[in-house]
Every structure is written in C-alpha cells, then in structure tokens.
Scaffold this motif. Structure first.
Motif, PDB file in Angstrom:
ATOM      1  N   LYS A   1      48.151  57.088  59.206  1.00 20.46           N
ATOM      2  CA  LYS A   1      48.500  58.493  58.933  1.00 20.46           C
ATOM      3  C   LYS A   1      49.485  59.083  59.937  1.00 20.46           C
ATOM      4  O   LYS A   1      50.167  60.049  59.637  1.00 20.46           O
ATOM      5  CB  LYS A   1      47.246  59.359  58.811  1.00 20.46           C
ATOM      6  CG  LYS A   1      46.475  59.517  60.095  1.00 20.46           C
ATOM      7  CD  LYS A   1      45.297  60.440  59.907  1.00 20.46           C
ATOM      8  CE  LYS A   1      44.590  60.579  61.230  1.00 20.46           C
ATOM      9  NZ  LYS A   1      43.190  60.848  61.109  1.00 20.46           N
ATOM     10  N   THR A   2      49.592  58.495  61.122  1.00 21.30           N
ATOM     11  CA  THR A   2      50.518  59.066  62.108  1.00 21.30           C
ATOM     12  C   THR A   2      51.942  58.515  61.955  1.00 21.30           C
ATOM     13  O   THR A   2      52.838  58.923  62.681  1.00 21.30           O
ATOM     14  CB  THR A   2      50.035  58.773  63.547  1.00 21.30           C
ATOM     15  OG1 THR A   2      49.875  57.355  63.668  1.00 21.30           O
ATOM     16  CG2 THR A   2      48.722  59.464  63.849  1.00 21.30           C
ATOM     17  N   PHE A   3      52.121  57.587  61.030  1.00 20.46           N
ATOM     18  CA  PHE A   3      53.454  56.990  60.864  1.00 20.46           C
ATOM     19  C   PHE A   3      54.179  57.609  59.657  1.00 20.46           C
ATOM     20  O   PHE A   3      53.526  58.099  58.724  1.00 20.46           O
ATOM     21  CB  PHE A   3      53.326  55.473  60.649  1.00 20.46           C
ATOM     22  CG  PHE A   3      52.721  54.764  61.828  1.00 20.46           C
ATOM     23  CD1 PHE A   3      53.500  54.429  62.921  1.00 20.46           C
ATOM     24  CD2 PHE A   3      51.368  54.446  61.844  1.00 20.46           C
ATOM     25  CE1 PHE A   3      52.938  53.788  64.022  1.00 20.46           C
ATOM     26  CE2 PHE A   3      50.805  53.799  62.929  1.00 20.46           C
ATOM     27  CZ  PHE A   3      51.589  53.468  64.026  1.00 20.46           C
TER      28      PHE A   3
END
Ligand code: ITT
Length: 227
Positions: free
Chosen positions: A23-25
């Motif tokens: 999710k952070t990419f």
C-alpha cells in the motif's frame, strides 16, 4: 505514475494481502475478477517456478499488464519430493484437503524420515516475457496424525519445530512470519522499489503493451474493458 499490476488469482484474501503489503508503493493491485472472464491456466509445469511463471506470463499477455502469480506446495523428502506441484490434487482432481492429507499419511506410514518443506515461488512477469522470481521455503516434519484447526491444505500435518506446533495450531500472524509464502512476500516487499524501476524500464521498452486476444480460448468478453 501509478503502475497497475494484476494478481493472477480470484482469491480475494490473497488480493487484500498483496494490497495491504504494497500500500505504500505507487502501484494499484487488481485481481482477475476486475477484468471479466479469463480462462484458467493449466498448472502443468514440473516445478513451482514453471507454474508461477506460466500463470504470470499468461495473465500479463492476456491483459497487456504486468502480472504477479504464485505457486506453492509441500515437498516431502522420503517421497522424492511428492506431492510437490501436485499438492492441490495429490489424491485426485478436485480432492479435498482431508483426502490429500489422508493420502499423505498413508504414503508416510512406517517411514522414519519425516522431513518436509513448504515452498513458494512468486513470479512477476511483463507481457513481452521477462520475469522476476522470488522464493520462500519453510522446513518442518510430517506428523503421524492431523492436529489443529486453522489454516488450510496440509497445515494440520506440518509440524514446525521452532514453535513446537503444527501450522494449523498457529494464528495466521504467527504462520505468516515463518511460512514459505510469508518469506517470499517479505522478499518482494523488500525489493519493491527496485521491482517498480524494473517494471517501468521494461514496459517502456516494450511499449505499447496490448492485450493479446489469442490468449483466450473463449473471447467472450467486452473488448472495451480491455483496451
Ligand atoms: P491458487 O488458485 O491461488 O493457485 P491453490 O490452492 O492452487 O490456489 P497454491 O498453488 O498456492 O494454491 O497451493 C497448492 C496447494 O499446496 C494447496 O492446495 C495446498 O494443498 C498446498 N499448500 C500451499 N501452501 C500451503 C500452506 O501454507 N499450508 C498448507 N498447504 C499449503
């Protein structure tokens, strides 16, 4: 720029797991169900590697998008690596987990060497063919009888010595920390910055990635959705 990557599965649990982990990419993870009917890929390779790559490449070519696929199973030393790539259908096509476990325990009857490992291969492929591969392995032993009620597949007969429990006696968090799939996924996450750079450079070279309609046995879905 957000890269769309297709996870070659209809398993919503697997899709959520990948979405959560990544999710952070700057990527958007989609599942096969986001695209309409696509034929099943026959998992007829001789290795987990073959099957993961076959599934990832088929999906990437069919949809014109980078795709991730995994294949995994149980490898038992005393059985020369069986059930291996046949893990899901060890006791026959459409066999239940219970039937597969019963067959395994039968084959292992009177065997002293109970060493086994779960293996997982994750393949990330682009439509023009190149792929990256990540692997995870987890060592354990086959028990004499099933124990525990969590997990799936061979978990109740896979004893993990470090926790002194079968995989079916672990919570999903405990299992994910040490499992073959957990380890392969950790590697993917750790490398994901590099994976994105790899994807972007290869996709730019092979531009424009177009869906390949010949990948479909039944081209019965809307072309509008694909292009
Ligand atoms: P896909 O649709 O995602 O391919 P699958 O059931 O074929 O789902 P895998 O290829 O990952 O799943 O695994 C094949 C079989 O190996 C699976 O049906 C189980 O019998 C066994 N297996 C794999 N991972 C396992 C795990 O963590 N615990 C117990 N059994 C496992």
């Amino acid at each position: 720029m957000v890269t769309i990557i297709v996870l070659a599965t209809r398993n919503s649990g697997k899709i959520r797991e990948f979405q959560q982990l990544l999710k952070t990419f700057p990527v958007e993870i989609k599942g096969l169900s986001d695209f309409g009917p696509i034929p099943e890929v026959e998992e007829d390779g001789e290795t987990f590697d073959d099957n993961a790559y076959k599934k990832a490449l088929f999906t990437a070519k069919a949809l014109g998008l980078p795709a991730i696929a995994d294949d995994s199973g149980l490898v038992v030393e005393a059985l020369d690596g069986a059930p291996g790539v046949q893990s899901a259908r060890y006791a026959g096509e459409n066999a239940t987990d219970r039937e597969n476990i019963d067959k395994l325990l039968m084959e292992m009857k009177d065997r002293d060497d109970r060493q086994a490992a779960f293996q997982c291969v994750i393949s990330i492929a682009i439509p023009s063919g190149p792929a990256l591969t990540y692997e995870g392995r987890c060592e354990g032993q086959i028990t004499q009888e099933p124990k525990g009620a969590s997990g799936f597949g061979y978990d109740p007969v896979f004893f993990y010595p470090e926790f002194n429990k079968t995989f079916a006696e672990l919570s999903s968090e405990e299992k994910n920390q040490v499992s073959h799939r957990g380890k392969a996924l950790k590697e993917v996450v750790a490398e994901f910055e590099k994976i994105i750079v790899w994807l972007e450079s290869h996709l730019a070279e092979a531009k424009p990635p177009k869906p390949d309609h010949t990948q479909f046995e039944h081209n019965d879905w809307s072309k509008d959705k694909m292009v």
